[in-house]
Motif scaffolding. Structure first.
Motif, mmCIF file in Angstrom:
data_model
loop_
_atom_site.group_PDB
_atom_site.id
_atom_site.type_symbol
_atom_site.label_atom_id
_atom_site.label_comp_id
_atom_site.label_asym_id
_atom_site.label_seq_id
_atom_site.Cartn_x
_atom_site.Cartn_y
_atom_site.Cartn_z
ATOM 1 N N GLU A 293 9.143 6.074 -4.902
ATOM 2 C CA GLU A 293 9.990 5.296 -4.081
ATOM 3 C C GLU A 293 11.435 5.497 -4.441
ATOM 4 O OE1 GLU A 293 11.337 2.943 -1.488
ATOM 5 O OE2 GLU A 293 9.281 2.257 -1.962
ATOM 6 N N LEU A 294 12.194 5.987 -3.449
ATOM 7 C CA LEU A 294 13.854 6.303 -3.603
ATOM 8 C C LEU A 294 14.536 4.924 -3.191
ATOM 9 C CD1 LEU A 294 13.649 9.797 -2.417
ATOM 10 C CD2 LEU A 294 13.514 8.944 -4.767
ATOM 11 N N ALA A 295 14.104 4.233 -2.301
ATOM 12 C CA ALA A 295 14.987 3.109 -1.742
ATOM 13 C C ALA A 295 15.249 1.951 -2.636
ATOM 14 C CB ALA A 295 14.320 2.775 -0.422
ATOM 15 N N SER A 323 10.492 6.467 -13.038
ATOM 16 C CA SER A 323 10.833 5.020 -12.577
ATOM 17 C C SER A 323 10.268 4.060 -13.284
ATOM 18 C CB SER A 323 10.775 4.857 -11.048
ATOM 19 O OG SER A 323 9.430 5.035 -10.694
ATOM 20 N N THR A 324 10.749 2.860 -13.228
ATOM 21 C CA THR A 324 10.111 1.795 -13.766
ATOM 22 C C THR A 324 8.595 1.486 -13.182
ATOM 23 O OG1 THR A 324 11.127 0.255 -12.325
ATOM 24 C CG2 THR A 324 12.024 0.578 -14.549
ATOM 25 N N SER A 325 8.290 1.847 -11.911
ATOM 26 C CA SER A 325 6.769 1.786 -11.244
ATOM 27 C C SER A 325 5.892 2.699 -11.815
ATOM 28 C CB SER A 325 7.082 2.045 -9.702
ATOM 29 O OG SER A 325 7.409 3.136 -9.354
ATOM 30 N N ILE A 326 6.103 3.729 -12.691
ATOM 31 C CA ILE A 326 5.143 4.564 -13.209
ATOM 32 C C ILE A 326 5.311 4.595 -14.807
ATOM 33 C CG2 ILE A 326 4.971 6.221 -11.046
ATOM 34 C CD1 ILE A 326 6.926 8.080 -12.408
ATOM 35 N N THR A 327 3.996 4.860 -15.218
ATOM 36 C CA THR A 327 4.148 4.707 -16.467
ATOM 37 C C THR A 327 4.814 6.006 -17.377
ATOM 38 O OG1 THR A 327 1.839 5.562 -16.697
ATOM 39 C CG2 THR A 327 1.903 3.246 -16.665
#
Length: 717
Positions: A293-295, A323-327
């Motif tokens: 994700e970039l948005a 990012s916070t979405s991946i570990t």
């Protein structure tokens, strides 16, 4: 502020547009002028030719165009260079507004020739400028191969150098005409685009280079339109309004490797205006795409990094995404035999989308404003790609062709973002709806997302997705007749600080030295005043000279009890400011003298490694001591040693009572007396005994236990 363009019916756009332009440019200059009114006496021959061409495109006599210009711009004085240029801009902008409504105008060599002639005429618009430049007929003298590329494009710079100097365009002319066609240039980055195109031609733009750029841009735009309608877009399951901007890794010899931990596998990477997608390569097919994700605001970090097989950091050819979405971070390696241009290109375009969404969140943009901001970023990426494919050129940070990257790299780039947000604030979501009640004047002042409409005209996005009426589409550009755009003013203001920033960075690069010993020596010399002051205080506290120590003790006591402590820090600031002011006037106009440092003895590589190992060992011991201190504090808090815990608890209660009822100045004075008189002959023996007992007491306190748990190192795809 008057902007370019005026409402023209859609039927007049479609009516014989292609055959009309062909017939226009196949005629000679004399025919064009003679078919209209007599040449205007205040314009040069080339400017008259351009005005006549615009008159024929707009199907309006030259006198009517001049009357409209005088009516809309009555404050511009006639018989002046400014009047001639402003009138030329007025006619050129309106003609470009009409011509750019055809989706294939970039492929028309007549359009490319006319826009270049507009720039030439802007450089010499008045009759005083004796520019006798061949216009449309020049395009017929080019020799082209089967693909439409000039035979001289294999070495366009050398060919352009042989062209007459009068047939080249300057920076200001390019900056005034090119942004009127949104796909060709952005008003924010137009100066950088000119610098990139003229990097090897003496800062003068030749038609061969300009024509090559537009041909490359036309191919890139067609490729982008085809990709968004092919199966690649459907495989990714894109969201509404999401478009593909770049795909890489489809060639088997140049895959993209994704590294997570020690695992790596090849695949293809796709960039859209919202995210990045990686599809790992399977047996003849691609696996399901993984979205990065970039948005959304997920604290994304995109930066260049090293990578290699099995997690080895060997090759500087990767882009790291976190990012916070991946570990854990993901590394995309762009394999390349020489250099890292492929990686640098992907790094720039990925950051452009990330910065665009950051800009959207920062200024809380609405629907159409978001579309326009992302469309600006998309068009910048397409221009960057066209320059890369045509000239193999990668501009630096300050010369980037991406507007949001430029705002991030320029000193004071926030002013560009503020000006852009003010420009986007003119957009209204209601502009997509047809309002028959709105007055003609309101319709004329209507603002629309010009960059997004440009993508619509080139069939990269669909106009139906936002519900715009095709009959109302108006190309109202950022450039204004006779005025400087606020965006351009913000860019110029920010670029004024580039020289100072680069000069400062050059001094930083000069003083960077290698070696731990050398850097420590420099730091010691720089901190010499502070170190000497601290050593002097230590000598006073050691009571080696009782008279000086006593005077200092009395002075500090007077300052504390007299309430002068609050003036100590301001006095230091005032003293430093006065010293800086004196140095400024004393050394005005003089270069700063070099700071002399005594270099430490030379050490070879092995000795430096041993010194580094020793420093690391000392740092490790210091960290261990800190951990032991914290673990003993934990043991006291959880009563691992009950007697010690009881004493600490009673001491804390006593301190709380003291801090509650004793004035702060007396506490400060007491702390100063205890620390300063510790080495005093009257207190030295008793102080040593107290410190020894405290060390023995602290030594007997156990540390809280620690259990280390090994992490699970299993990596699965």
């Amino acid at each position: 502020m008057d902007t370019i363009g005026s409402p023209v019916s859609a039927s007049s756009i479609k009516k014989d547009s292609l055959t009309f332009l062909k017939s226009l440019f196949n005629s000679t200059e004399d025919d064009v002028v003679d078919s209209q009114a007599a040449p205007l006496p205040f314009l040069s021959p080339l400017a008259n030719s351009v005005i006549s061409s615009c008159s024929k495109i707009l199907q309006k006599p030259t006198e009517e165009l001049q009357h409209c210009f005088d009516t809309e711009h009555p404050n511009i004085m006639k018989e002046s260079l400014v009047y001639a240029r402003s009138f030329l801009e007025f006619c050129s902008y309106q003609a470009l507004n009409l011509m750019t409504r055809r989706p294939d105008y970039l492929a028309d060599k007549n359009f490319r020739r006319l826009t270049f002639d507009m720039m030439l005429a802007w450089d010499g618009p008045s009759a005083e400028n004796e520019l006798n430049i061949e216009t449309a007929s020049c395009s017929n003298q080019e020799v082209e191969d089967e693909e439409g590329w000039s035979l001289f494009y294999s070495n366009s710079t050398n060919m352009a150098a042989q062209v007459d100097e009068d047939k080249t365009v300057g920076l200001e002319a390019f900056a005034r005409i090119a942004p009127a066609c949104t796909v060709i240039a952005d008003v924010i980055t137009v100066h950088n685009l000119f610098d990139v195109l003229t990097m090897s031609s003496g800062h003068k733009l030749h038609f061969l280079i300009y024509d090559k750029y537009l041909r490359s841009l036309e191919k890139v735009i067609k490729s982008a339109a085809n990709v968004n309608t092919s199966s690649s877009a459907s495989n990714l399951q894109l969201a509404e309004g999401e478009i593909i901007l770049e795909i890489d890794g489809t060639v088997p010899t140049q895959p993209i490797f994704q590294h997570i931990g020690i695992s790596g596998w090849p695949g293809r990477l796709t960039l859209t205006n919202n995210a990045m997608y990686f599809e790992s390569m399977g047996v003849g097919l691609y696996d399901k795409a993984v979205k990065f994700e970039l948005a959304a605001d997920m604290k994304q970090v995109i930066k260049p990094d090293l990578t290699g097989p099995l997690g080895a950091r060997l090759y500087d050819k990767a882009v790291m995404y976190k990012s916070t979405s991946i570990t854990e971070p993901v590394y995309f390696e762009f394999t390349e035999f020489k250099g890292s241009s492929r990686r640098d290109y992907w790094l720039d375009i990925s950051l452009e989308i990330l910065y665009a969404h950051k800009f959207i969140r920062m200024y809380n943009l609405k629907k159409f404003q978001q579309l326009e901001a992302l469309a600006r970023a998309a068009l910048g990426i397409l221009r960057y790609r066209a320059v890369k494919e045509a000239f193999q050129n990668f501009p630096s940070n300050y010369k980037t062709l991406l507007c949001f990257n430029l705002a991030e790299s320029l000193p004071g780039g926030y002013t560009i973002l503020q000006a852009l947000s003010s420009r986007l604030s003119l957009l209204d979501d209601s502009s997509s709806q047809h309002d028959s009640v709105r007055s003609p004047r309101a319709n004329r002042q209507l603002r629309q997302p010009i960059s997004y409409l440009t993508l619509c005209r080139h069939k990269i996005v669909s106009i139906d997705e936002v519900g715009m009426d095709k009959e109302e589409m108006q190309q109202i550009g950022d450039v204004c007749v006779g005025e400087i755009n606020p965006l351009e003013m913000a860019v110029k203001q920010s670029k004024q600080d580039i020289g100072r920033a680069e000069a400062a960075q050059a001094t930083v690069d000069q003083v960077k030295v290698e070696g731990i010993d050398t850097n420590i020596a420099i730091m010691q010399e720089l901190l010499f005043p502070l170190i000497e002051s601290f050593n002097h205080l230590q000598r006073l506290a050691s009571w080696e000279e009782p008279s000086k120590s006593t005077v200092f003790l009395v002075l500090v006591t007077y300052v504390i009890l007299g309430g002068w402590m609050k003036y100590v820090l301001p006095s230091i600031f005032i003293f430093v400011a006065i010293m800086m002011g004196c140095n400024r006037f004393a050394n005005y106009g003089k270069p700063l003298e070099a700071f002399n440092i005594t270099a430490p003895p030379y050490r070879n590589a092995v000795e430096q490694l041993l010194a580094l190992q020793e420093a690391i060992s000392e740092l490790e011991a210091l960290i261990q001591a800190g951990n032991i201190f914290l673990l003993k504090i934990r043991a006291l808090l959880f009563a691992a040693l009950p007697q010690a815990t009881d004493r600490i608890a009673i001491l804390l209660v006593i301190l709380a009572v003291v801090f509650a009822f004793v004035p702060v100045q007396y506490l400060i004075l007491l702390a100063f007396y205890e620390a300063y008189t510790r080495e005093m002959p009257l207190r030295k023996d008793s102080s040593d005994q107290v410190l020894r007992r405290m060390r023995e007491w602290w030594y007997n306190i156990p540390a809280a236990p620690v259990q280390l748990i090994k992490p699970d190192d299993k990596k699965t795809k």
